[in-house]
Design a protein around this motif. Structure first.
Motif, PDB file in Angstrom:
ATOM      1  N   PHE A  90      38.051  36.287  30.438  1.00 43.38           N
ATOM      2  CA  PHE A  90      39.122  37.362  30.274  1.00 43.38           C
ATOM      3  C   PHE A  90      40.447  36.829  30.758  1.00 43.38           C
ATOM      4  O   PHE A  90      40.775  36.018  31.540  1.00 43.38           O
ATOM      5  N   CYS A  91      41.269  37.061  29.795  1.00 37.06           N
ATOM      6  CA  CYS A  91      42.877  36.806  30.003  1.00 37.06           C
ATOM      7  C   CYS A  91      43.516  38.357  30.673  1.00 37.06           C
ATOM      8  O   CYS A  91      42.996  39.189  30.177  1.00 37.06           O
ATOM      9  N   ALA A  92      44.354  37.825  31.411  1.00 29.10           N
ATOM     10  CA  ALA A  92      44.935  39.165  31.963  1.00 29.10           C
ATOM     11  C   ALA A  92      46.449  38.863  32.166  1.00 29.10           C
ATOM     12  O   ALA A  92      46.998  37.721  32.051  1.00 29.10           O
ATOM     13  N   SER A  93      47.346  39.940  32.264  1.00 29.22           N
ATOM     14  CA  SER A  93      48.806  39.700  32.652  1.00 29.22           C
ATOM     15  C   SER A  93      49.293  40.526  33.479  1.00 29.22           C
ATOM     16  O   SER A  93      48.801  41.724  33.621  1.00 29.22           O
ATOM     17  N   SER A  94      50.539  40.263  34.143  1.00 29.88           N
ATOM     18  CA  SER A  94      51.067  41.296  35.170  1.00 29.88           C
ATOM     19  C   SER A  94      52.627  40.739  35.271  1.00 29.88           C
ATOM     20  O   SER A  94      52.826  39.678  34.916  1.00 29.88           O
ATOM     21  N   LEU A  95      53.317  41.504  36.132  1.00 29.06           N
ATOM     22  CA  LEU A  95      54.345  40.992  36.624  1.00 29.06           C
ATOM     23  C   LEU A  95      54.065  40.424  38.196  1.00 29.06           C
ATOM     24  O   LEU A  95      53.122  40.923  38.756  1.00 29.06           O
ATOM     25  N   ARG A  96      54.633  39.315  38.614  1.00 24.04           N
ATOM     26  CA  ARG A  96      54.284  38.740  39.899  1.00 24.04           C
ATOM     27  C   ARG A  96      54.840  39.560  40.882  1.00 24.04           C
ATOM     28  O   ARG A  96      56.113  39.087  41.631  1.00 24.04           O
ATOM     29  N   PRO A  98      52.792  41.810  44.273  1.00 20.31           N
ATOM     30  CA  PRO A  98      51.412  42.193  44.831  1.00 20.31           C
ATOM     31  C   PRO A  98      51.256  43.668  44.455  1.00 20.31           C
ATOM     32  O   PRO A  98      49.957  44.074  44.419  1.00 20.31           O
ATOM     33  N   ALA A  99      52.391  44.301  44.297  1.00 21.13           N
ATOM     34  CA  ALA A  99      51.853  45.700  43.800  1.00 21.13           C
ATOM     35  C   ALA A  99      51.866  45.907  42.245  1.00 21.13           C
ATOM     36  O   ALA A  99      51.446  47.109  42.109  1.00 21.13           O
ATOM     37  N   GLY A 100      51.842  44.957  41.466  1.00 21.57           N
ATOM     38  CA  GLY A 100      51.528  44.968  39.988  1.00 21.57           C
ATOM     39  C   GLY A 100      50.256  44.982  39.521  1.00 21.57           C
ATOM     40  O   GLY A 100      49.556  44.102  39.996  1.00 21.57           O
ATOM     41  N   GLU A 101      49.847  45.852  38.680  1.00 22.80           N
ATOM     42  CA  GLU A 101      48.477  45.990  38.352  1.00 22.80           C
ATOM     43  C   GLU A 101      48.491  44.902  37.138  1.00 22.80           C
ATOM     44  O   GLU A 101      49.288  44.616  36.453  1.00 22.80           O
ATOM     45  N   GLN A 102      47.232  44.560  36.884  1.00 19.11           N
ATOM     46  CA  GLN A 102      46.892  43.608  35.904  1.00 19.11           C
ATOM     47  C   GLN A 102      46.419  44.351  34.764  1.00 19.11           C
ATOM     48  O   GLN A 102      45.758  45.120  34.986  1.00 19.11           O
ATOM     49  N   PHE A 103      46.755  43.964  33.766  1.00 15.82           N
ATOM     50  CA  PHE A 103      46.323  44.352  32.225  1.00 15.82           C
ATOM     51  C   PHE A 103      45.562  43.155  31.551  1.00 15.82           C
ATOM     52  O   PHE A 103      45.831  42.149  31.441  1.00 15.82           O
ATOM     53  N   PHE A 104      44.156  43.686  31.296  1.00 13.32           N
ATOM     54  CA  PHE A 104      43.148  42.623  30.791  1.00 13.32           C
ATOM     55  C   PHE A 104      43.297  42.583  29.390  1.00 13.32           C
ATOM     56  O   PHE A 104      43.205  43.887  28.632  1.00 13.32           O
ATOM     57  N   GLY A 105      42.848  41.538  28.557  1.00 13.82           N
ATOM     58  CA  GLY A 105      42.390  41.626  27.356  1.00 13.82           C
ATOM     59  C   GLY A 105      40.896  42.166  27.086  1.00 13.82           C
ATOM     60  O   GLY A 105      40.154  42.319  28.185  1.00 13.82           O
ATOM     61  N   PRO A 106      40.387  42.109  25.887  1.00 13.65           N
ATOM     62  CA  PRO A 106      39.181  42.595  25.655  1.00 13.65           C
ATOM     63  C   PRO A 106      37.901  41.436  25.929  1.00 13.65           C
ATOM     64  O   PRO A 106      36.769  41.917  25.980  1.00 13.65           O
TER      65      PRO A 106
END
Lengths: 113, 114
Positions: A90-96, A98-106
């Motif tokens: 899985f790839c994911a992204s977020s803002l750096r 600690p409070a930022g949630e991650q968004f995942f690829g499929p």
């Protein structure tokens, strides 16, 4: 609009081959990640990139090499594939932050024969 | 080191009944705690997070979680389960010193029985 996309979705290959998985995010995030999920569904961080620079490199074999050409892309290249590399990646992204949630690829289901 | 634990691999609940998925944490400092859900053959989706403030956090799809500092727990709850809630649920906590690297729990498979 897909937020985090990965290609391919499925990858079946022979032992010893080299393969790549591509990831792109259109969320404007500055940090991207690769995770490995094994057959027991355990999720483990492999790499993390912030603004194209590596910030986390967990204990993974050096056959795995991430490459980030720009903030929106993080690709994963795997050399000399082994049976044990079979997993969902899985790839994911977020803002750096600690409070930022991650968004995942499929996910990309890799099967090494 | 930051960590979370999910003591139950599997939770079964009848449709319409309340559900609880458990998570305990071990963190230094003030905890940031997250819940994610993974539907079959899909990536993880963010459900909710606790940063500070109200101990009861509301999230997506009618889920909520209760932060309990004395019990170091952050259990996920929903008053009335739906069959469509059947999925894998992960509790997570960010690393304290490497930006927002996440440590995920081992996951709890929730099955809602019609």
């Amino acid at each position: 609009d897909t937020a985090v996309s990965q290609t391919p979705k499925y990858l079946v290959t022979q032992m010893g081959n080299d393969k790549s998985i591509k990831c792109e995010q259109n969320l404007g995030h500055d940090t991207m990640y690769w995770y490995k999920q094994d057959s027991k569904k355990f999720l483990k961080i492999m790499f993390s990139y912030n603004n194209k620079e590596l910030i986390i490199n967990e204990t993974v074999p050096n056959r795995f090499s991430p490459k980030s050409p720009d903030k929106a892309h993080l690709n994963l290249h795997i050399n000399s594939l082994e049976l044990g590399d079979s997993a969902v990646y899985f790839c994911a992204s977020s803002l750096r932050t600690p409070a930022g949630e991650q968004f995942f690829g499929p996910g990309t289901r890799l099967t090494v024969l | 080191a930051q960590s979370v634990a999910q003591p139950e691999d599997q939770v079964n609940v009848a449709e319409g009944n309340p559900l609880t998925v458990k998570c305990t944490y071990s963190v230094s400092g003030n905890p940031y705690l997250f819940w994610y859900v993974q539907y079959p053959n899909r990536g993880l989706q963010f459900l909710l997070k606790y940063i500070t403030g109200d101990n009861l956090v509301k999230g997506s799809y009618g889920f909520e979680a209760e932060f309990n500092k004395s019990q170091t727990s952050f259990h996920l709850k929903k008053p009335s389960a739906l069959v469509s809630d059947s999925a894998l649920y992960f509790c997570a906590v960010p690393s304290s010193n490497t930006g927002n690297q996440f440590y995920f729990g081992t996951g709890t498979s929730l099955t809602v029985i019609p």
